[in-house]
Design a protein around this motif. Structure first.
Motif, PDB file in Angstrom:
ATOM      1  N   LEU A  36      19.441  93.703  58.916  1.00 25.73           N
ATOM      2  CA  LEU A  36      18.915  94.435  57.759  1.00 25.73           C
ATOM      3  C   LEU A  36      20.048  94.921  56.855  1.00 25.73           C
ATOM      4  N   LYS A  37      21.134  95.371  57.438  1.00 25.47           N
ATOM      5  CA  LYS A  37      22.275  95.822  56.645  1.00 25.47           C
ATOM      6  C   LYS A  37      22.863  94.653  55.850  1.00 25.47           C
ATOM      7  N   ARG A  38      22.946  93.499  56.503  1.00 29.02           N
ATOM      8  CA  ARG A  38      23.445  92.305  55.806  1.00 29.02           C
ATOM      9  C   ARG A  38      22.516  91.936  54.650  1.00 29.02           C
ATOM     10  N   MET A  39      21.205  91.985  54.898  1.00 25.08           N
ATOM     11  CA  MET A  39      20.236  91.676  53.839  1.00 25.08           C
ATOM     12  C   MET A  39      20.342  92.680  52.692  1.00 25.08           C
ATOM     13  N   GLU A  40      20.528  93.947  53.040  1.00 26.53           N
ATOM     14  CA  GLU A  40      20.664  94.973  52.014  1.00 26.53           C
ATOM     15  C   GLU A  40      21.891  94.699  51.143  1.00 26.53           C
ATOM     16  N   THR A  41      22.996  94.332  51.762  1.00 18.53           N
ATOM     17  CA  THR A  41      24.228  94.053  51.023  1.00 18.53           C
ATOM     18  C   THR A  41      24.034  92.880  50.062  1.00 18.53           C
ATOM     19  N   VAL A  42      23.445  91.801  50.558  1.00 20.64           N
ATOM     20  CA  VAL A  42      23.228  90.613  49.734  1.00 20.64           C
ATOM     21  C   VAL A  42      22.262  90.924  48.588  1.00 20.64           C
ATOM     22  N   LEU A  43      21.146  91.588  48.905  1.00 22.05           N
ATOM     23  CA  LEU A  43      20.169  91.913  47.866  1.00 22.05           C
ATOM     24  C   LEU A  43      20.743  92.882  46.836  1.00 22.05           C
ATOM     25  N   SER A  44      21.519  93.847  47.267  1.00 20.24           N
ATOM     26  CA  SER A  44      22.147  94.782  46.330  1.00 20.24           C
ATOM     27  C   SER A  44      23.054  94.040  45.364  1.00 20.24           C
ATOM     28  N   ARG A  45      23.839  93.108  45.912  1.00 18.31           N
ATOM     29  CA  ARG A  45      24.741  92.315  45.065  1.00 18.31           C
ATOM     30  C   ARG A  45      23.944  91.472  44.069  1.00 18.31           C
ATOM     31  N   LEU A  46      22.868  90.846  44.532  1.00 22.50           N
ATOM     32  CA  LEU A  46      22.059  90.006  43.651  1.00 22.50           C
ATOM     33  C   LEU A  46      21.361  90.827  42.567  1.00 22.50           C
ATOM     34  N   VAL A  47      20.863  91.994  42.925  1.00 23.54           N
ATOM     35  CA  VAL A  47      20.218  92.851  41.928  1.00 23.54           C
ATOM     36  C   VAL A  47      21.242  93.290  40.888  1.00 23.54           C
ATOM     37  N   ALA A  48      22.433  93.626  41.337  1.00 19.83           N
ATOM     38  CA  ALA A  48      23.495  94.018  40.399  1.00 19.83           C
ATOM     39  C   ALA A  48      23.840  92.855  39.471  1.00 19.83           C
ATOM     40  N   GLN A  49      23.866  91.640  40.019  1.00 19.78           N
ATOM     41  CA  GLN A  49      24.146  90.465  39.183  1.00 19.78           C
ATOM     42  C   GLN A  49      23.026  90.264  38.166  1.00 19.78           C
ATOM     43  N   CYS A  50      21.797  90.487  38.576  1.00 17.75           N
ATOM     44  CA  CYS A  50      20.666  90.348  37.651  1.00 17.75           C
ATOM     45  C   CYS A  50      20.806  91.354  36.510  1.00 17.75           C
ATOM     46  N   ASP A  51      21.171  92.586  36.862  1.00 17.90           N
ATOM     47  CA  ASP A  51      21.331  93.622  35.842  1.00 17.90           C
ATOM     48  C   ASP A  51      22.438  93.270  34.852  1.00 17.90           C
ATOM     49  N   SER A  52      23.469  92.572  35.326  1.00 14.21           N
ATOM     50  CA  SER A  52      24.594  92.256  34.441  1.00 14.21           C
ATOM     51  C   SER A  52      24.362  90.973  33.634  1.00 14.21           C
ATOM     52  N   HIS A  53      23.338  90.219  33.950  1.00 12.10           N
ATOM     53  CA  HIS A  53      23.056  88.954  33.256  1.00 12.10           C
ATOM     54  C   HIS A  53      21.776  89.009  32.434  1.00 12.10           C
TER      55      HIS A  53
END
Length: 135
Positions: free
Chosen positions: A103-120
């Motif tokens: 779950l921690k790994r999934m949280e890290t990956v999803l957080s990164r992807l959401v941040a990328q979405c916000d920046s694009h």
């Protein structure tokens, strides 16, 4: 619940245990809860022991134990199998910790992807969708 708890109908039993009627029937079908005898011309009655058993099952479920695991725990509930119950729980704890790590790994990956979405914002390709296509 006093002596009244020794003579309750399935509806009152379910209410006292904090579950719905179908949960009681489901636990009976799974062999987690005995179905009391039905006296001729009468209805089944449940007691405090039954209520305590359902509460035990619900508590174990909240800790992430499966119904099959709960059935195993119920065989150890007489108080003389503490070391066996502890070993059983220790194995479950290993599984819980592994799930937490996932779950921690999934949280890290999803957080990164959401941040990328916000920046694009405003671009045609969504980083989240693109990542899922490539994964």
């Amino acid at each position: 619940m006093g002596s009244h708890s020794e003579q309750v109908t399935i509806g009152a039993f379910a209410k006292a245990a904090g579950v719905n009627l179908e949960t009681i029937r489901f636990y009976q079908r799974k062999g987690l809860l005995p179905e009391p005898d039905k006296p001729y011309g009468s209805i089944r009655r449940y007691g405090g022991v039954d209520i305590a058993r359902v509460k035990f099952i619900k508590s174990a479920q909240r800790l992430g134990f499966s119904l099959d695991e709960i059935a195993q725990l119920l065989t150890l509930e007489d108080g003389t199998h503490c070391s066996e119950a502890a070993e059983f729980a220790a194995r479950h704890l290993v599984d819980v910790r592994a799930r937490l790590k996932d779950l921690k790994r999934m949280e890290t990956v999803l957080s990164r992807l959401v941040a990328q979405c916000d920046s694009h914002r405003g671009t045609i390709a969504c980083p989240l969708i693109a990542s899922l296509h490539s994964g």
